[in-house]
Scaffold this motif. Structure first.
Motif, PDB file in Angstrom:
ATOM      1  N   PRO A  79       0.793  -1.229   0.000  1.00 11.92           N
ATOM      2  CA  PRO A  79       0.000   0.000   0.000  1.00 11.92           C
ATOM      3  C   PRO A  79       0.824   1.277   0.000  1.00 11.92           C
ATOM      4  N   PHE A  80       2.106   1.196   0.433  1.00  6.76           N
ATOM      5  CA  PHE A  80       2.894   2.416   0.617  1.00  6.76           C
ATOM      6  C   PHE A  80       4.002   2.580  -0.418  1.00  6.76           C
ATOM      7  N   CYS A  81       3.899   1.867  -1.532  1.00  7.93           N
ATOM      8  CA  CYS A  81       4.942   1.959  -2.554  1.00  7.93           C
ATOM      9  C   CYS A  81       5.056   3.357  -3.153  1.00  7.93           C
ATOM     10  N   GLY A  82       3.969   4.101  -3.237  1.00  6.45           N
ATOM     11  CA  GLY A  82       4.001   5.421  -3.863  1.00  6.45           C
ATOM     12  C   GLY A  82       4.155   6.564  -2.889  1.00  6.45           C
ATOM     13  N   GLN A  83       4.682   6.303  -1.699  1.00  6.06           N
ATOM     14  CA  GLN A  83       4.688   7.318  -0.643  1.00  6.06           C
ATOM     15  C   GLN A  83       5.634   8.482  -0.927  1.00  6.06           C
ATOM     16  N   LEU A  84       6.714   8.265  -1.687  1.00  3.18           N
ATOM     17  CA  LEU A  84       7.731   9.310  -1.837  1.00  3.18           C
ATOM     18  C   LEU A  84       7.601  10.142  -3.099  1.00  3.18           C
ATOM     19  N   ASN A  85       6.938   9.635  -4.116  1.00  2.00           N
ATOM     20  CA  ASN A  85       6.947  10.326  -5.410  1.00  2.00           C
ATOM     21  C   ASN A  85       5.844  11.380  -5.470  1.00  2.00           C
ATOM     22  N   LEU A  86       5.942  12.375  -4.611  1.00  2.00           N
ATOM     23  CA  LEU A  86       4.870  13.352  -4.465  1.00  2.00           C
ATOM     24  C   LEU A  86       4.789  14.323  -5.633  1.00  2.00           C
ATOM     25  N   VAL A  87       5.928  14.816  -6.078  1.00  2.00           N
ATOM     26  CA  VAL A  87       5.936  15.907  -7.066  1.00  2.00           C
ATOM     27  C   VAL A  87       5.389  15.449  -8.408  1.00  2.00           C
ATOM     28  N   GLN A  88       5.857  14.298  -8.896  1.00  2.00           N
ATOM     29  CA  GLN A  88       5.390  13.804 -10.197  1.00  2.00           C
ATOM     30  C   GLN A  88       3.880  13.581 -10.187  1.00  2.00           C
ATOM     31  N   GLN A  89       3.361  13.001  -9.111  1.00  2.00           N
ATOM     32  CA  GLN A  89       1.927  12.730  -9.054  1.00  2.00           C
ATOM     33  C   GLN A  89       1.121  14.015  -8.849  1.00  2.00           C
ATOM     34  N   SER A  90       1.654  14.970  -8.116  1.00  2.00           N
ATOM     35  CA  SER A  90       0.930  16.237  -7.940  1.00  2.00           C
ATOM     36  C   SER A  90       0.803  16.976  -9.258  1.00  2.00           C
ATOM     37  N   VAL A  91       1.832  16.903 -10.104  1.00  2.00           N
ATOM     38  CA  VAL A  91       1.767  17.524 -11.434  1.00  2.00           C
ATOM     39  C   VAL A  91       0.774  16.773 -12.319  1.00  2.00           C
ATOM     40  N   LEU A  92       0.821  15.443 -12.285  1.00  2.00           N
ATOM     41  CA  LEU A  92      -0.061  14.636 -13.126  1.00  2.00           C
ATOM     42  C   LEU A  92      -1.529  14.858 -12.769  1.00  2.00           C
ATOM     43  N   TYR A  93      -1.846  14.801 -11.463  1.00  2.00           N
ATOM     44  CA  TYR A  93      -3.236  14.871 -11.037  1.00  2.00           C
ATOM     45  C   TYR A  93      -3.699  16.288 -10.700  1.00  2.00           C
ATOM     46  N   HIS A  94      -2.797  17.267 -10.829  1.00  2.00           N
ATOM     47  CA  HIS A  94      -3.127  18.667 -10.540  1.00  2.00           C
ATOM     48  C   HIS A  94      -3.608  18.834  -9.097  1.00  2.00           C
ATOM     49  N   LYS A  95      -2.826  18.273  -8.165  1.00  2.00           N
ATOM     50  CA  LYS A  95      -3.128  18.340  -6.743  1.00  2.00           C
ATOM     51  C   LYS A  95      -1.908  18.870  -6.002  1.00  2.00           C
ATOM     52  N   THR A  96      -2.123  19.339  -4.769  1.00  2.00           N
ATOM     53  CA  THR A  96      -1.002  19.739  -3.933  1.00  2.00           C
ATOM     54  C   THR A  96      -0.311  18.491  -3.393  1.00  2.00           C
ATOM     55  N   THR A  97       0.933  18.679  -2.899  1.00  2.00           N
ATOM     56  CA  THR A  97       1.648  17.521  -2.359  1.00  2.00           C
ATOM     57  C   THR A  97       0.940  16.950  -1.130  1.00  2.00           C
ATOM     58  N   VAL A  98       0.317  17.807  -0.333  1.00  2.00           N
ATOM     59  CA  VAL A  98      -0.427  17.302   0.823  1.00  2.00           C
ATOM     60  C   VAL A  98      -1.620  16.467   0.368  1.00  2.00           C
ATOM     61  N   GLN A  99      -2.286  16.891  -0.707  1.00  2.00           N
ATOM     62  CA  GLN A  99      -3.402  16.096  -1.239  1.00  2.00           C
ATOM     63  C   GLN A  99      -2.919  14.755  -1.778  1.00  2.00           C
ATOM     64  N   ILE A 100      -1.680  14.694  -2.261  1.00  2.00           N
ATOM     65  CA  ILE A 100      -1.125  13.421  -2.718  1.00  2.00           C
ATOM     66  C   ILE A 100      -0.900  12.487  -1.534  1.00  2.00           C
ATOM     67  N   THR A 101      -0.573  13.056  -0.361  1.00  2.00           N
ATOM     68  CA  THR A 101      -0.395  12.194   0.817  1.00  2.00           C
ATOM     69  C   THR A 101      -1.706  11.560   1.267  1.00  2.00           C
ATOM     70  N   TYR A 102      -2.838  12.019   0.735  1.00  2.00           N
ATOM     71  CA  TYR A 102      -4.114  11.378   1.060  1.00  2.00           C
ATOM     72  C   TYR A 102      -4.124   9.922   0.592  1.00  2.00           C
ATOM     73  N   PHE A 103      -3.281   9.606  -0.387  1.00  2.00           N
ATOM     74  CA  PHE A 103      -3.183   8.212  -0.827  1.00  2.00           C
ATOM     75  C   PHE A 103      -2.734   7.318   0.331  1.00  2.00           C
ATOM     76  N   ASN A 104      -1.854   7.849   1.193  1.00  2.00           N
ATOM     77  CA  ASN A 104      -1.422   7.078   2.363  1.00  2.00           C
ATOM     78  C   ASN A 104      -2.588   6.851   3.313  1.00  2.00           C
ATOM     79  N   SER A 105      -3.465   7.852   3.403  1.00  2.00           N
ATOM     80  CA  SER A 105      -4.653   7.692   4.238  1.00  2.00           C
ATOM     81  C   SER A 105      -5.592   6.644   3.657  1.00  2.00           C
ATOM     82  N   ALA A 106      -5.684   6.596   2.331  1.00  2.00           N
ATOM     83  CA  ALA A 106      -6.500   5.564   1.683  1.00  2.00           C
ATOM     84  C   ALA A 106      -5.945   4.177   1.991  1.00  2.00           C
TER      85      ALA A 106
END
Length: 533
Positions: A79-106
Motif C-alpha cells: 500500500p505504501f509503494c508510492g509514498q515518496l513520489n509526491l511531485v510527479q503525481q501532484s503535477v499529473l493529477y493537478h493536486k497539492t503535495t499534501v493532497q497526494i499524501t491522502y493516498f497514504n490515508s487511503a
C-alpha cells in the motif's frame, strides 16, 4: 526459542494428604501431569497427538512463521509503494503535495477496514486459503495502480491504494492465531517480535525500495517490484503454509489431513470444492456469531485501553512517515530540506536501524522480562507482565523522538537531528506492536483473531486521518509544537498501560459476554529455572 525437549515433571513433594479419587489433582492439567522444559512449564500442555501444532518439529514452526512473516511484509509494503513520489503525481493529477499524501490515508483506511471481514471467511474456508486469495487480491491492486497515469485517474488510483491495504493486511489479523497455536507461552514474545517486525519493515520497505527504483524514472515503475514479491509470496504460501486449527478440548474430534502433499494443498487452498476441506465445517449461525464477535470484544475495557495506547503511539508513527516526505522534499527556502527522491529514500534507512534495534531488544526482553517478573511472584503468570517491556521504548524513547523531530523542523536543525528522532520513534513503534498484540491474544485465548481485529483497526484511525488536518494543526501551534504535542500525548497514552499493569486483573473481569479467557494463575516457572530461555 530452542528445540522443544520436553519431559514429564516430577510430582512435587508435599506433606499434604494424598488426593482422593476423582479430585482435580488428578486432572490432566494438574502439576504432576505438566511438562517442563529447562525449568519452564509448557503452557498450554501439549496433547499426546502428533496433529497438535505444539508437538510439531521446531523447524516446521519456523518455516510457517517465516512464510507468514514474508506474507505480512509483502502485504504491508504494497500500500505504501508510492509514498515518496509526491511531485510527479501532484503535477499529473493537478493536486497539492499534501493532497497526494491522502493516498497514504487511503492505504491506512484499507488496512483498518479489511480485518473485519477475514474472521468469518477464515472460519468458513480456513485461514490459509483466505491468506492466499487475499494476497492475489493485493497483487491485482498493485498491477492496477501503475496503470493510472491519466490526469483524471486520481480517484481510481486512490481506490487501488485502499484495496492494496484492504487485502494486504490479512496476515496481521489471521497470523497471530498461528503463533498462539504453535508456540508455548514462554516462546510467544520472541515469535511475535519476529512476526510483527515484518509489518514495520514492510511499511518502510514500500517507500524505500520504490524511492530508489523510481528516483530518476517515471513513478509507475516503482510498483513492479511489489508485484513480483507478492506473486512470489503467494507461491510460497501455497507450497508451505499449513492450517494450525486443533481443538484440545476433551472429546473433541479433529480432522486428519491427508499425507499426500498435493492432495493436502488442494484441500487447503480449494475449500470451495465439495467435501474438500482441512477444517471443521461451519454453520451459517457459527459464521454469523464469529462475524459479530469483534464488535462485542471491541467494547471490552482491556481492548479500549490497549487500542487507545496503540492509536496514539502507532498512529503518530504512521503520521510521521506520511508527512516526512513533505518536509524533506520541501525547498530549503520554504523551511524544508530540499531532498531529492533518492535522498528521501536513503533517509528512510533510519527506520531499518530502528527495526534492527527493536528486533534485538524484543528478542532479549519480550519473554525474559515477564518470566523474571513471574519468578518473583512464585512462578505464577499474569498477562500484564508482558507490558513492562515498553517502559524504556515508549515512555522514554518515543516521546523524546517526537520532540527531536519537532525541534529539528522548528529551528531547522541538521537533518541528522530529524533522523535521530525518527530512529527513536521507530523503535517505540517496532517494540510496542508485538507486545500489545501478544497481550491481547493472551487475554482472549479462544478468540485471538476476533480480538486483534478492533485493535488493528483502532490503531490506524489516527494515522489515516491526521493528514487531513495537519496543516490546520500546524497553523494553530507551529510545526515544533505539532510534534511536541504528539510527544506529550504519547506519555499520556502510556498511562493506559500503567493502569493495566496495576489493575489488569480487575479490568479483565469487566470483559462483557464472557469472552475473556487468559492464562493468569498458571505456574509457568519452577524452582529450577535459570530463565535462560
Amino acid at each position: 526459542m530452542s528445540e522443544e525437549k520436553t519431559e514429564l515433571a516430577i510430582e512435587p513433594t508435599s506433606t499434604a494428604a494424598p488426593p482422593s479419587p476423582g479430585s482435580t489433582s488428578d486432572a490432566p492439567d494438574s502439576p504432576k501431569f505438566q511438562k517442563v522444559e529447562d525449568g519452564i512449564v509448557l503452557i498450554p500442555r501439549p496433547l499426546d497427538d502428533p496433529r497438535d501444532p505444539l508437538n510439531w518439529p521446531f523447524r516446521k514452526k519456523c518455516v510457517i512463521t517465516g512464510v507468514l512473516s514474508l506474507a505480512l511484509f509483502a502485504g504491508y509494503a504494497a500500500p505504501f509503494c508510492g509514498q515518496l513520489n509526491l511531485v510527479q503525481q501532484s503535477v499529473l493529477y493537478h493536486k497539492t503535495t499534501v493532497q497526494i499524501t491522502y493516498f497514504n490515508s487511503a492505504s491506512s483506511a484499507g488496512l483498518a477496514a479489511g480485518g473485519w471481514f477475514y474472521s468469518p471467511l477464515a472460519l468458513k474456508f480456513g485461514r490459509s486459503a483466505v491468506i492466499f486469495y487475499s494476497l492475489l487480491g493485493c497483487l491485482a491492486a498493485q498491477i492496477w495502480a501503475p496503470m493510472m497515469t491519466g490526469a483524471g485517474d486520481y480517484w481510481s488510483y486512490f481506490g487501488s491504494r485502499f484495496l492494496a491495504g484492504f487485502f494486504g493486511m490479512v496476515v496481521s489479523v489471521l497470523g497471530p492465531r498461528y503463533l498462539v497455536d504453535m508456540f508455548f507461552l514462554h516462546q510467544r514474545g520472541r515469535a511475535f517480535t519476529i512476526f510483527q517486525a515484518a509489518l514495520n519493515i514492510g511499511a518502510s520497505a514500500g517507500p524505500t525500495f520504490s524511492g530508489f527504483i523510481a528516483a530518476n524514472l517515471y513513478w509507475p515503475v516503482e510498483y513492479w517490484w511489489s508485484v513480483a514479491i507478492l506473486a512470489f509470496t503467494a507461491i510460497i504460501v501455497f507450497l508451505f503454509l499449513e492450517e494450525t486449527t486443533f481443538d484440545r478440548r476433551e472429546g473433541a474430534v479433529n480432522a486428519t489431513p491427508t499425507e499426500n502433499w498435493f492432495s493436502n494443498r488442494i484441500q487447503t487452498f480449494f475449500p470451495f470444492l465439495p467435501g474438500n476441506t482441512v477444517i471443521k465445517p461451519a454453520t451459517l449461525g457459527e459464521i454469523a456469531t464469529v462475524a459479530i464477535m469483534p464488535f462485542k470484544i471491541a467494547i471490552s475495557p482491556v481492548i479500549l485501553m490497549i487500542a487507545g495506547f496503540d492509536a496514539i503511539s502507532f498512529g503518530f508513527y504512521v503520521a510521521l512517515n506520511a508527512l516526512t516526505p513533505v518536509w524533506l522534499q520541501k525547498p530549503v527556502k520554504a523551511g524544508g530540506y530540499g531532498f531529492t527522491i533518492t535522498d528521501n529514500a536513503a533517509f528512510t534507512m533510519v527506520h531499518w536501524f530502528g527495526f534492527l534495534f527493536g528486533i534485538v531488544y524484543g528478542q532479549l526482553v519480550s519473554d525474559r522480562l515477564p518470566l523474571w517478573l513471574a519468578s518473583r511472584k512464585g512462578g505464577v503468570w499474569k498477562p500484564e507482565y508482558r507490558l513492562h517491556a515498553l517502559w524504556f521504548t515508549n515512555l522514554f524513547l518515543m516521546p523524546l523522538g517526537l520532540g527531536l523531530v519537532g525541534c529539528a523542523l522548528q529551528y531547522h536543525l541538521h537533518y541528522m537531528v530529524f533522523a535521530l528522532g525518527q530512529f527513536f520513534v521507530t523503535i517505540g513503534s517496532m517494540v510496542s506492536i508485538p507486545v500489545t498484540v501478544n497481550y491481547v491474544a493472551e487475554c482472549f485465548r479462544s478468540h485471538t483473531i476476533e480480538a486483534t481485529i478492533p485493535v488493528n483497526s483502532m490503531r490506524l484511525f489516527l494515522g489515516l486521518s491526521i493528514n487531513f488536518y495537519a496543516n490546520a494543526w500546524i497553523a494553530k501551534v507551529n510545526i515544533g509544537w505539532f510534534y511536541g504535542m504528539m510527544a506529550f500525548f504519547c506519555v499520556f497514552a502510556f498511562g493506559f498501560l500503567v493502569v493495566l499493569m496495576a489493575w489488569g486483573h480487575i479490568i479483565r473481569q469487566w470483559t462483557p459476554f464472557g469472552l475473556g479467557e487468559d492464562e493468569e494463575g498458571e505456574h509457568v516457572v519452577d524452582g529450577k529455572s535459570n530463565l535462560a530461555v
